[in-house]
Design an enzyme around this catalytic site. Structure first.
Site, short mmCIF file in Angstrom:
data_model
loop_
_atom_site.label_atom_id
_atom_site.label_comp_id
_atom_site.label_asym_id
_atom_site.label_seq_id
_atom_site.Cartn_x
_atom_site.Cartn_y
_atom_site.Cartn_z
N GLY A 549 7.30 -0.63 6.19
CA GLY A 549 6.64 -0.85 4.90
C GLY A 549 7.22 0.11 3.88
O GLY A 549 8.18 0.83 4.16
N ASP A 665 0.46 -10.60 -5.58
CA ASP A 665 1.70 -10.76 -4.80
C ASP A 665 1.43 -11.68 -3.62
O ASP A 665 1.84 -11.41 -2.51
CB ASP A 665 2.18 -9.38 -4.32
CG ASP A 665 3.63 -9.42 -3.83
OD1 ASP A 665 4.30 -10.46 -4.04
OD2 ASP A 665 4.08 -8.44 -3.22
P1 AMP Z 1 3.73 -4.15 5.06
O1 AMP Z 1 4.02 -2.75 4.72
O2 AMP Z 1 2.28 -4.47 5.08
O3 AMP Z 1 4.51 -5.13 4.23
O4 AMP Z 1 4.21 -4.35 6.58
C1 AMP Z 1 5.56 -4.42 6.94
C2 AMP Z 1 5.72 -5.36 8.13
O5 AMP Z 1 5.00 -4.86 9.26
C3 AMP Z 1 5.16 -6.77 7.90
O6 AMP Z 1 6.07 -7.61 7.30
C4 AMP Z 1 4.83 -7.23 9.31
O7 AMP Z 1 5.99 -7.73 9.93
C5 AMP Z 1 4.42 -5.94 10.00
N1 AMP Z 1 2.96 -5.79 9.98
C6 AMP Z 1 2.20 -5.18 9.06
N2 AMP Z 1 0.91 -5.25 9.37
C7 AMP Z 1 0.83 -5.91 10.53
C8 AMP Z 1 -0.25 -6.32 11.38
N3 AMP Z 1 -1.51 -6.04 11.06
N4 AMP Z 1 0.03 -6.99 12.50
C9 AMP Z 1 1.31 -7.29 12.80
N5 AMP Z 1 2.36 -6.94 12.05
C10 AMP Z 1 2.14 -6.26 10.93
#
Ligand code: AMP
Length: 903
Positions: A549, A665
């Site tokens: 992230g 978004d």
């Molecule tokens: P984010 O920072 O929320 O965009 O998260 C980055 C990536 O981590 C996402 O694109 C997902 O592939 C994975 N991810 C985030 N949250 C989850 C979750 N609760 N369960 C599974 N994968 C997650």
């Protein structure tokens, strides 16, 4: 426009009892105002009309800023019953000044103007209100203020329109541009490269209704001899140069060049220094090697035959390419080239660029019986070698040619050749015959096996067998070592690494509250404490990184809180070295998420904030991000399943909009999917407005917007509302129905905005139920008030799912448009060269083998295929079958234009 005395000439109606000019002394100066106060005098309808206001020809939207005072009705005692505290603003357009003729019917109401603060007796609260008058089209307009029984004084009225100021962006100059209005929220403006900059395409940019430039397109670059500086292209300083059109800085003149004057395209070589024809202008100039002089030394033969009368002759050959000839008289030897007693000689008057071969013959009194030779190949072209006269290809292999020269009368007859291909730069050659002269030549091979030229021949003689007999019991195999040129490996680029929902829908909880922006807390840490529960770090264990992230890695892990069952969780981490601001921004996502409780919103388990490693723990979504999930399962789900997923997302969004949370978004990449294929909305953040979204495109004010998911009014003037979220939801619907296809394919952001402005919309994805596509189009209505609300969307999707037959009617699908994905030709527009290239382009490579096994190996054969044939070779999934069939259809119809979008 400031009222100052009576000279404004504004018209009042009715003339007598209506608005009048009043004076007021304030801080020593006289203030004029238009005043009315017919409180308690029955129904009122008093008009005050401005003079004719000329409109700027391109300003369709003007702003009216009014400064006024309204008396508190309570201060009028008994009269307060009919007293009003507002007045109305009206406008009327005209192509010419109509003078004093005044008809109320010609005016349209713009707004009711209410004060923020009313004034009591003796105190004066000046209010400032601004209203927009939009969609103006005639030469000018009037404004009118209608009193309906208030006590009002208008102190000033300012009418203005907004412009995007003349600017230079990315070395392109754009003129001042009047901002558009509702009907043309984004004005496309063409620019011109600044002086001494050029660009392939004309630079363009958009002006928003707020007078802000967004999304510059096109790249102006400085001409040779100029470099970018402070929005302009400036001449290279003396001693610097620039050879090409680019935005790189000028470079220092390379070595051995004359200092350049300003604006230099290159730096000329100093006298006596040169560049080879293939040398880049950035290379240093090099000197020719001084006309050659060298010392040649050799070792005496190991076996002098027991004599001391050894003398040496040096023979010189001059070679150009493969043609050699004796060096002749030109070359000088010191002391001599014949009958030398020493084992060295100085050779001079050698010419540059030439290869010389020197052969040293050792002789003694019985030399007619044995001649031992040593050849030395010398190149006098060192500089040129450095300047890349060596083959430009990378050398991975060498061949060694070994020829056998028998020591007999036919001395020059080559009898055998052996070729070795080597990967190293040395070789051991064994099993040589005794008393034999061997000639070796080395040739470099490029990785593709292309041969370079040969080296000079090297000659070796093997000793007589008898010698070994004496020395050893049995002769060892005779060995020779050859050392080959060693080149550093260049050009060896490392390749760059390459980017149902069966919403088991229990009645969703109605939110009882409104979302609270964590920003409203003075200390954001308080917000986290309020909305998220603290987890002890020993209760969470990380297992595996599953994503990255904005703030750090995302892990899959286990949460084992005391008294609770173990649960799979996602753990978002904050990378070490964070600032307090980053920590707060990171945790703001938890403060937001923690306020939500809905089956289609990602659930917050808690946070770790009291320890060094800050974490956000959420429920784990086994199938990850929706866009990727769909791409990985292309064609594998029915419309019913897809609509089920959309229903879940819509339910989550309805919940958010009910809580007055605007997501900003919404996109398939920000929806997570669990093992039950439930979809949940994720990606809440504060600072984010998209800072962490790779799709975010910077607007010139620094904000980031994911253009292809965002409603036009949000792009134009940041009007982010639930209605703009609905637009994004329409794009998500399209992404889902198209199995994760990129909205607007490879169109640029600029092209997307232009198309949307011109009322084009995405066409229906393949196999998309007509009702679903109609809903998408509703979400993309220009007028945001006409778009459906999330609650309408949820109920419509529910209806469709309750009667699956409603999904049977399929929207018109135009392969020539939509199959831009399964493209009609290769990326360069040329026909596909192979079946596998075509399959790859339509993302159906998994069927390559099916095609080849069925003997379909050319595109001509592909074009003959019918649906039946495609099924027969083993393509069973209906989605895949259609994709392939449609692509073939598209291939057959290449003449059709791709510009048709459904509107
Ligand atoms: P984010 O920072 O929320 O965009 O998260 C980055 C990536 O981590 C996402 O694109 C997902 O592939 C994975 N991810 C985030 N949250 C989850 C979750 N609760 N369960 C599974 N994968 C997650």
């Amino acid at each position: 426009m400031v009222a100052s005395g009576g000279e404004l000439g504004w018209l009042t109606w009715p003339d007598e009892q209506g608005w009048e000019i009043a004076q007021q002394a304030l801080n020593g100066s006289l203030l004029y105002n238009y005043f009315i106060c017919n409180v308690g005098a029955g129904e009122q309808d008093n008009w005050l009309r401005t003079t004719f206001i000329q409109r700027h020809p391109t300003a369709t939207r003007v702003f009216v800023e009014m400064r006024f005072v309204v008396r508190d009705c309570n201060s009028f005692g008994a009269d307060s019953l009919t007293c009003k505290e507002t007045f109305n603003l009206h406008t009327s357009e005209a192509d010419a000044d109509i003078g004093t003729s005044f008809r109320k019917g010609q005016f349209r109401k713009v707004a009711t103007i209410a004060p923020d603060e009313i004034s009591g007796v003796g105190d004066m609260q000046i209010n400032t209100e601004t209203r927009v008058v939009d969609n103006l089209s005639r030469k000018g307009f009037y404004l009118a203020f209608q009193d309906i029984g208030a006590c009002v004084a208008i102190y000033s009225v300012r009418v203005y329109y907004k412009t995007c100021p003349a600017t230079v962006k990315s070395l392109a100059a754009f003129p001042e541009t009047v901002a558009g209005g509702e009907n043309q929220a984004l004005r496309e403006v063409a620019g011109a490269c600044v002086e001494n900059a050029v660009s392939e395409d004309q630079p363009r940019i958009y002006c928003t209704v707020d007078g802000e430039w967004v999304v510059p397109v096109g790249q102006c670059q400085c001409r040779p001899g100029y470099e970018p500086k402070n929005d302009s292209c400036q001449e290279c300083k003396p001693g610097f140069f620039k050879t090409s059109v680019s935005n790189e800085a000028c470079e220092h003149c390379p070595k051995n060049t004359e200092p350049s004057s300003s604006g230099a395209l290159s730096c000329p070589c100093l006298q006596g220094f040169y560049r080879a024809p293939n040398d880049p202008l950035t290379a240093a100039c090099s000197a020719q090697m001084a006309v050659g002089k060298l010392q040649l030394s050799w070792s005496p033969p190991a076996d002098t035959g027991g004599r001391t009368d050894i003398t040496y002759n040096v023979v010189c050959d001059r070679c150009e390419g493969s043609v050699c000839q004796p060096c002749g008289e030109k070359v000088r030897y010191d002391p001599s080239n014949t009958d030398l007693k020493e084992i060295s000689v100085i050779i001079s008057e050698l010419e540059p660029h030439l290869n010389y071969t020197f052969t040293v013959e050792a002789r003694n009194g019985v030399s007619h019986l044995c001649i031992a030779k040593r050849s030395v190949a010398l190149s006098n072209t060192k500089n040129l070698v450095n300047n890349k006269l060596v083959p430009e290809y990378r050398i991975t292999d060498f061949t060694v040619k070994c020829s056998l020269q028998e020591k007999d009368e036919e001395k020059n007859k080559v009898t055998t050749y052996t070729v070795l291909v080597l990967e190293k730069n040395s070789v051991q050659i064994i099993d040589l015959s005794p008393s034999t002269v061997y000639l070796f030549k080395v040739q470099a091979l490029s990785p593709e096996g292309n041969p370079g030229s040969y080296s000079m021949e090297q000659e070796f003689s093997t000793p007589a067998e008898e010698m070994f007999r004496f020395a050893q019991k049995s002769p060892p195999p005779i060995k020779s070592f050859i050392f080959l040129f060693s080149y550093s490996r260049k050009n060896s680029h490392t390749r760059q690494g390459p980017e149902d929902a069966y919403f088991s829908s229990p009645e969703q909880l109605k939110p009882l509250k409104t979302y609270v922006d964590p920003h409203t807390y003075e200390d954001p840490n308080t917000a986290v404490l309020k909305f998220a529960s603290e987890i002890h770090p020993t209760h969470v264990s990380k297992q595996k990184v599953i994503g990255v992230g904005e703030f750090g890695e995302v892990y899959r892990g286990i949460l084992k809180a005391p008294g609770r069952k173990e649960a799979a969780v996602a753990i978002k981490t904050l990378k070490p070295g964070y600032t307090e601001k980053q920590r707060q921004d990171f945790l703001s996502e938890a403060s937001i998420m923690g306020q939500f409780c809905h089956q289609n919103i990602i659930r917050l388990e808690g946070v770790v904030t009291k320890f060094k490693h800050v974490m956000i723990v959420t429920e784990y979504m086994e199938n990850g991000a929706l866009d990727k999930y769909l791409r990985d399962h292309d064609g594998e789900m029915s419309s019913f399943q897809l609509v089920g997923m959309l229903r879940g997302i819509a339910a989550g969004m309805k919940y958010l909009s009910d809580m007055s949370y605007v997501h900003r978004d919404l996109a398939a990449r920000n929806i997570l999917v669990n093992s039950k294929l439930e979809c949940k909305v994720s990606d809440f953040g504060l600072s984010r407005v998209l800072e962490d979204d790779p799709e975010g495109t910077y607007t010139t004010s620094g904000g980031k917007i994911p253009i292809r998911w965002t409603a036009p009014e949000a792009i134009a003037y940041r009007k982010f509302t639930s209605a703009s979220d609905v637009w994004s939801f329409g794009i998500v619907m399209w992404e889902v129905m198209a199995f994760g296809e990129r909205p607007y394919w490879d169109m640029s952001n600029h092209e997307v905005m232009k198309a949307i402005n011109e009322a084009f919309r995405l066409p229906a994805p393949m196999d998309c139920p007509s009702a679903v596509y109609q809903l998408m189009l509703q979400c993309w209505l220009q007028d945001r008030s006409k778009r459906p609300r999330f609650q309408d969307i949820v109920s419509l999707l529910d209806k469709l799912l309750k009667s699956p037959d409603s999904l049977k009617a399929i929207a018109d699908f135009d392969p020539r448009v939509s199959i831009r994905l399964p493209s009609t030709s290769g990326s360069d527009g040329s026909p596909f060269r192979s079946v596998s290239e075509w399959l790859e382009s339509i993302k159906m490579s998994q069927y390559s083998e099916n095609f080849s096994m069925a003997g379909i190996v050319s595109m001509e054969q592909v074009l003959q295929m019918k649906s039946e044939d495609i099924r027969n070779i083993g393509v069973r999934l209906p989605g895949h079958l259609k994709r392939i069939a449609y692509s073939i259809l598209g291939l057959k119809d290449q003449t059709s234009t791709l510009s048709v979008f459904a509107v």
